[in-house]
Design a protein around this motif. Structure first.
Motif, PDB file in Angstrom:
ATOM      1  N   ARG A   1     -54.949  40.365  40.768  1.00 29.62           N
ATOM      2  CA  ARG A   1     -56.157  39.757  41.348  1.00 29.62           C
ATOM      3  C   ARG A   1     -55.978  39.455  42.835  1.00 29.62           C
ATOM      4  NH1 ARG A   1     -56.532  40.460  36.617  1.00 29.62           N
ATOM      5  NH2 ARG A   1     -58.012  39.597  35.118  1.00 29.62           N
ATOM      6  N   ASP A   2     -54.707  39.310  43.252  1.00 31.69           N
ATOM      7  CA  ASP A   2     -54.420  38.831  44.612  1.00 31.69           C
ATOM      8  C   ASP A   2     -53.363  39.689  45.293  1.00 31.69           C
ATOM      9  OD1 ASP A   2     -52.359  38.263  42.900  1.00 31.69           O
ATOM     10  OD2 ASP A   2     -51.878  36.331  43.776  1.00 31.69           O
TER      11      ASP A   2
ATOM     12  N   ARG B   1     -48.441  30.125  40.325  1.00 31.93           N
ATOM     13  CA  ARG B   1     -48.657  31.270  41.218  1.00 31.93           C
ATOM     14  C   ARG B   1     -47.476  31.423  42.177  1.00 31.93           C
ATOM     15  NH1 ARG B   1     -53.189  33.319  40.010  1.00 31.93           N
ATOM     16  NH2 ARG B   1     -52.770  34.967  41.518  1.00 31.93           N
TER      17      ARG B   1
ATOM     18  N   ARG C   1     -63.817  34.374  32.234  1.00 31.96           N
ATOM     19  CA  ARG C   1     -62.592  34.615  32.999  1.00 31.96           C
ATOM     20  C   ARG C   1     -62.900  35.011  34.438  1.00 31.96           C
ATOM     21  NH1 ARG C   1     -59.065  38.525  29.831  1.00 31.96           N
ATOM     22  NH2 ARG C   1     -57.970  38.524  31.803  1.00 31.96           N
TER      23      ARG C   1
ATOM     24  N   ARG D   1     -61.360  29.819  41.538  1.00 31.78           N
ATOM     25  CA  ARG D   1     -60.198  28.926  41.700  1.00 31.78           C
ATOM     26  C   ARG D   1     -59.890  28.787  43.191  1.00 31.78           C
ATOM     27  NH1 ARG D   1     -56.358  33.513  39.230  1.00 31.78           N
ATOM     28  NH2 ARG D   1     -55.975  34.615  41.163  1.00 31.78           N
TER      29      ARG D   1
ATOM     30  N   ARG E   1     -49.585  36.222  31.687  1.00 36.29           N
ATOM     31  CA  ARG E   1     -49.719  36.122  30.235  1.00 36.29           C
ATOM     32  C   ARG E   1     -48.412  35.616  29.596  1.00 36.29           C
ATOM     33  NH1 ARG E   1     -54.044  38.719  27.804  1.00 36.29           N
ATOM     34  NH2 ARG E   1     -55.535  39.481  29.331  1.00 36.29           N
TER      35      ARG E   1
END
Ligand code: DC
Length: 231
Positions: free
Chosen positions: A144-145, A123, A191, A198, A54
């Protein structure tokens, strides 16, 4: 990235895995509130990696970078100094020295953060910072990862799920009647789609993660399940 989050914990691993709890899951699945509580009970640090994506999104909006310009977004991520500090027991995020915490959940950030966080260069820059933070000592990290990419050797990996209707209801309640349930649900679905489709580090559970469907669970119940795995 600097951090003043307190270090120190009695957690020790006999199995040689990283002393970390990785919590992944889709938007509004409760990662942040649950992760923070697990960290508090264990006496270790907590990092919500979503705020780093963000922060880069906010910085690129401020610099007028178009979300389709991957190289420019990568350079914003690589050149911005993100620091997490605790001020009067509140976590604050400083971007190049400015406290931007209150901007991170703005609608304009919500609208593009999934697109910005799909950029591999962004990333790479943030994952490196997250790993460096984890090297400083035990931590609960959510995103998320985390279980798949950032801390694949974490001792405990959790993947939180909840139906999109349940998540939309939670988000609507958080905004205290100031929000449109249908709009929030559409936004969450959009989202979810970008985050899980992705190419680079899509949202998915690590093979060795425990999936917890939180639809009908209280925060305390989820915290207890995670603590039981840590022990
Ligand atoms: O958890 P959040 O809603 O604050 O995350 C904002 C966005 O950041 C989300 O759409 C996906 C991205 N994100 C990510 O790609 N990887 C992470 N580890 C954390 C967040």
């Amino acid at each position: 990235m600097g951090t003043s989050m307190g270090k120190g914990s009695q957690l020790e691993s006999d199995s040689g895995c990283t002393l970390a709890v990785a919590i992944d899951g889709p938007a509004a699945s409760g990662k942040s509130v649950i992760g923070r509580e697990v960290a508090r009970r264990l006496g270790i640090r907590f990092l919500d990696t979503g705020i780093m994506y963000r922060a880069v999104t906010w910085a690129s909006i401020r610099k007028g970078v178009d979300p389709s310009r991957e190289r420019e977004l990568t350079s914003v991520a690589a050149c911005s100094e993100i620091r997490l500090v605790t001020v009067r027991e509140e976590d604050r995020l400083l971007l190049d020295g400015d406290d931007i915490t209150d901007h991170l959940r703005h609608r304009e950030v919500d609208m593009v953060v999934s697109v910005v966080s799909a950029v591999s260069g962004v990333r790479r820059a943030l994952v490196a910072q997250q790993r460096a933070i984890a090297e400083d000592g035990p931590i609960v990290m959510c995103g998320r990862d985390i279980g798949t990419i950032v801390l694949p050797d974490a001792c405990v990996k959790v993947f939180l799920t909840a139906a999109v209707e349940v998540r939309a209801r939670r988000r609507t309640a958080e905004k205290a009647g100031n929000a449109d349930y249908e709009k929030i649900m559409d936004e969450l679905m959009r989202r979810d789609r970008i985050d899980s489709e992705r190419e680079d580090s899509p949202l998915r559970p690590a093979k060795d993660a425990i999936t917890i469907p939180t639809d009908n669970m209280t925060i305390e119940e989820v915290v207890q399940v995670i603590l039981s795995k840590v022990q």
